[in-house]
Design a protein around this motif. Structure first.
Motif, PDB file in Angstrom:
ATOM      1  N   LYS A  67       0.873  -1.322  -0.034  1.00 53.31           N
ATOM      2  CA  LYS A  67      -0.007  -0.191  -0.041  1.00 53.31           C
ATOM      3  C   LYS A  67       0.844   1.392  -0.012  1.00 53.31           C
ATOM      4  O   LYS A  67       0.458   2.388  -0.749  1.00 53.31           O
ATOM      5  CB  LYS A  67      -1.067  -0.091   1.274  1.00 53.31           C
ATOM      6  N   ASP A  90      -8.031  -4.780  -0.422  1.00 50.65           N
ATOM      7  CA  ASP A  90      -6.860  -5.052   0.464  1.00 50.65           C
ATOM      8  C   ASP A  90      -6.684  -6.514   1.004  1.00 50.65           C
ATOM      9  O   ASP A  90      -7.610  -7.537   0.721  1.00 50.65           O
ATOM     10  CB  ASP A  90      -7.366  -4.662   2.086  1.00 50.65           C
ATOM     11  N   ASP A  92      -3.942  -7.265   3.331  1.00 50.38           N
ATOM     12  CA  ASP A  92      -3.946  -7.446   4.942  1.00 50.38           C
ATOM     13  C   ASP A  92      -3.530  -5.811   5.091  1.00 50.38           C
ATOM     14  O   ASP A  92      -3.710  -4.994   4.170  1.00 50.38           O
ATOM     15  CB  ASP A  92      -2.474  -8.214   5.373  1.00 50.38           C
ATOM     16  N   GLU A  93      -2.970  -5.538   6.313  1.00 44.17           N
ATOM     17  CA  GLU A  93      -2.689  -4.208   6.417  1.00 44.17           C
ATOM     18  C   GLU A  93      -1.640  -3.523   5.820  1.00 44.17           C
ATOM     19  O   GLU A  93      -1.620  -2.425   5.530  1.00 44.17           O
ATOM     20  CB  GLU A  93      -2.340  -3.865   8.131  1.00 44.17           C
ATOM     21  N   GLU A  94      -0.769  -4.422   5.058  1.00 45.96           N
ATOM     22  CA  GLU A  94       0.392  -3.961   4.571  1.00 45.96           C
ATOM     23  C   GLU A  94       0.192  -3.724   3.011  1.00 45.96           C
ATOM     24  O   GLU A  94       0.664  -2.998   2.414  1.00 45.96           O
ATOM     25  CB  GLU A  94       1.664  -4.806   4.926  1.00 45.96           C
TER      26      GLU A  94
END
Length: 692
Positions: A67, A90, A92-94
């Motif tokens: 991201k 998305d 995951d968060e990264e």
């Protein structure tokens, strides 16, 4: 319905033939056929049990883009990519999970932008050797032609580059000279710097069998007692003494006139000068060993080993315990000298046998994944930088993008604190991988790719044997070469290949003197046996039968003197060791392979060795005073590691594996490396030990 499918093992350079039992596209079992040419019906635990990584839930089964990379580059993106970037989902968060076609377009755009902005030398490629010859060939072609950069390197930089550097100038090839089965035809075997039962078990099976049958005498030379030593004579030498010992063997052969005059006169050059150098070198006389405290008995043992090697039909095996030193290339040259002196080369039951590491490191080098060799070991139009040099250039902001294919540079290379800082200077890291290992976690763009058990391809083992693998299970993931093709086609549009056979047909012509006759059809007909290069109408099991593969056809002597240093210098000069000062060497355990990229995702393997352990001498228990330690150098420190005390280690020395990144073993190694070829000195390091 259960299908039995023949292929080749994905782990070490032995290259065992395997059969997979497959049902519903899942591997149930892997075994070796009783008539297996390499395996001889037996597999090590990795080959037999280490296949469940293929079906692991942790596999990368998509393409991913960081991201932060999208955010940083969004304003500069072409309108088409910008529009599509807004629709990404998305993961995951990264990471975003990204469509393959978008991701190859994004990679092509950013690579082109970096090249235009910083120049063609701002890009480098770091190839691995777990993939096929088709992919390794395509990788170096992508770097050299697709990106017009000379900077391509591979995992041989941290293993057997010194073997190539030490052998090729003297005899014209840097590869094993004989088949493994010549172990049954020899009279004498020397193993030096190879923990063969752990690292190359199916080769060690042959050696043990020959020893038990009393057809061959075995001598093991190492810095510690190892299992293969039970089957012969075992010599424990000081740290960094390889070149010292090898030159001493030559001294004995020369001073006692045990050399083969006829062979030397007809097939070698430079002998007289070499002879003078050895006989006038005080370090080459075995009597020097009497001044090394704790190792005095070697003064009598080394001459015995030398006489036996000269008087018998002999083979010499070595591993990373030879190459991963400051003088690794010179030690390999010294091994070649012994073969030339005695005529133990160019015939059955003799030869030089570097035990290559990964399943296709020989093939990766053959196909040009080295900065100073094109495919077929031709001289490139421009010689690139080796990995340690590339790291320095990253820190200077001269290298701005790196493509990594199956090589965890953020774990397995030395001086990790430095490497991690260097990686922060890059604007783009692309990774082709099976799992999110240490380098993939740092990558901006990640391509999940097929494993060896999911694709067709040629692999070259440690005895030059080409094996055409076939997939055990089907996968809709791309092969490494397909990702490279698809990115290049959006940069230049010149990589026109539909199948792996298309790539191979070009590869075998570019590696003409070795692979030319090795069509898929011929390799398929010889799938169980494989074929040893050079391959024309037939293959070549034994090299150098009538002449060496040098320009003149002769073998060369090129002497290099041992340099007094480190542990030996302290022992000779009686310099006291500090209480917390030890000498460390590293190596493998049988259940793991190198950075455990695949084995740690196999419960059958990882459950047996889920953390790295330090071995220390029982005599040092009070000195260390703990069963948990931290090792430190000026470059960094390890995590807290468990200690096992044993009688197999000399006092003042330590051994550890490096399979688990959490252990941070490679954070304590610096830039000290082989002076010719920059392979790190993983086998000898002075460390400070602290109780934890």
């Amino acid at each position: 319905m259960i299908a039995d499918i023949n292929s080749v093992c994905t782990y070490c350079g032995v290259g065992c033939d395997i059969t997979g039992q497959v049902q519903d596209n899942k591997i149930l079992k892997i075994y070796a056929q009783n008539d297996g040419y390499v395996s001889q019906g037996k597999l090590c635990i990795k080959g037999a049990k280490g296949f469940d990584f293929v079906h692991s839930e942790q596999r990368i089964r998509n393409t991913r883009v960081k991201k932060s990379f999208i955010e940083k580059n969004f304003d500069e993106m072409p309108r088409e990519l910008k529009a599509r970037a807004k629709t990404l989902k998305d993961f995951d968060e990264e990471y975003f999970e990204t469509p393959y076609e978008f991701t190859t377009s994004l990679a092509a755009w950013k690579l082109s932008e970096i090249k235009e902005k910083y120049g063609r030398h701002s890009f480098c490629g770091m190839g691995g050797a777990r993939t096929s010859c088709e992919s390794s060939y395509m990788f170096q072609k992508f770097v050299r032609e697709g990106m017009d950069s000379p900077h391509v390197d591979c995992c041989a930089r941290v293993c057997h580059s010194p073997s190539l550097k030490g052998m090729k100038p003297l005899i014209g090839e840097g590869a094993a000279t004989n088949p493994f089965d010549d172990i049954y035809k020899t009279e004498n075997i020397i193993i030096m710097g190879s923990n063969t039962t752990e690292a190359h078990p199916i080769v060690s099976n042959r050696i043990i069998k020959a020893s038990k049958a009393k057809t061959a005498e075995v001598t093991v030379i190492d810095v510690r007692n190892i299992q293969i030593g039970k089957y012969g004579k075992e010599l424990v030498i000081p740290y960094e003494a390889n070149l010292l010992v090898l030159n001493m063997m030559a001294y004995v052969i020369l001073s006692e006139k045990l050399y083969d005059n006829k062979f030397i006169d007809s097939r070698c050059e430079g002998f007289e000068e070499y002879k003078e150098s050895i006989l006038n070198d005080p370090y080459a006389n075995p009597q020097f060993l009497r001044s090394i405290k704790g190792y005095e008995e070697l003064a009598d043992q080394i001459p015995e080993v030398a006489r036996q090697y000269a008087n018998k039909k002999s083979m010499f095996f070595w591993g990373l315990g030879i190459t991963e030193h400051l003088d690794g290339s010179f030690a390999v040259m010294a091994i070649v000298h012994l073969a030339l002196l005695t005529g133990n080369i160019g015939k059955e039951g003799t030869g030089l046998m570097p035990l290559r590491g990964q399943n296709n490191v020989q093939g990766a080098c053959d196909t040009g994944c080295l900065p100073y060799f094109d495919p077929d070991y031709a001289t490139p139009k421009e010689i690139g930088l080796m990995t340690p040099e590339l790291i320095d250039e990253m820190l200077k902001d001269n290298i701005k993008a790196m493509y990594v294919m199956g090589e965890d540079i953020a774990h397995i290379h030395p001086n990790q604190n430095k490497i991690h800082k260097a990686l922060e200077h890059l604007e783009l890291i692309i990774s082709n991988e099976l799992f999110m290992n240490e380098i993939s976690k740092k990558a901006d763009i990640v391509f999940g790719v097929k494993s060896a058990y999911e694709k067709t391809g040629v692999y070259v083992n440690a005895m030059r044997r080409l094996h055409l693998s076939q997939p055990l299970v089907e996968s809709d993931l791309p092969d490494d070469w397909e990702v490279l093709r698809d990115i290049e086609n959006k940069i230049n549009g010149e990589f026109i290949y539909e199948t792996s056979e298309d790539v191979w047909n070009e590869t075998k012509e570019k590696v003409y003197s070795r692979f030319h006759g090795a069509t898929y059809h011929k390799l398929s007909k010889n799938r169980n046996r494989g074929m040893q290069w050079p391959i024309t109408k037939e293959d070549t099991p034994i090299l150098h039968l009538e002449e060496f593969r040098t320009e003149s056809g002769k073998g060369y002597f090129q002497y290099h003197q041992y340099k007094l240093r480190e542990q030996i210098e302290k022992l000779v000069k009686d310099i006291p060791f500090e209480k917390n000062e030890f000498y460390l060497t590293t190596g493998r355990t049988i259940v793991h392979y190198n950075n455990s990229a695949q084995t740690r995702h196999s419960d059958a393997l990882n459950s047996r060795y889920d953390k790295d352990v330090v071995l220390a001498s029982k005599e040092d228990f009070e000195r260390i005073g703990s069963d948990q330690i931290i090792m430190k150098t000026q470059y960094g420190e390890t995590a807290i590691l468990p200690v096992k005390y044993t009688s197999k280690i000399k006092p003042g020395t330590l051994f550890t594996t490096f399979h688990h990144p959490e252990s941070k073993i490679n954070y304590i190694f610096g830039d000290e490396a082989d002076e010719l070829i920059l392979t790190a000195r993983f086998k000898s390091l002075r460390v400070e030990v602290e109780s934890a």
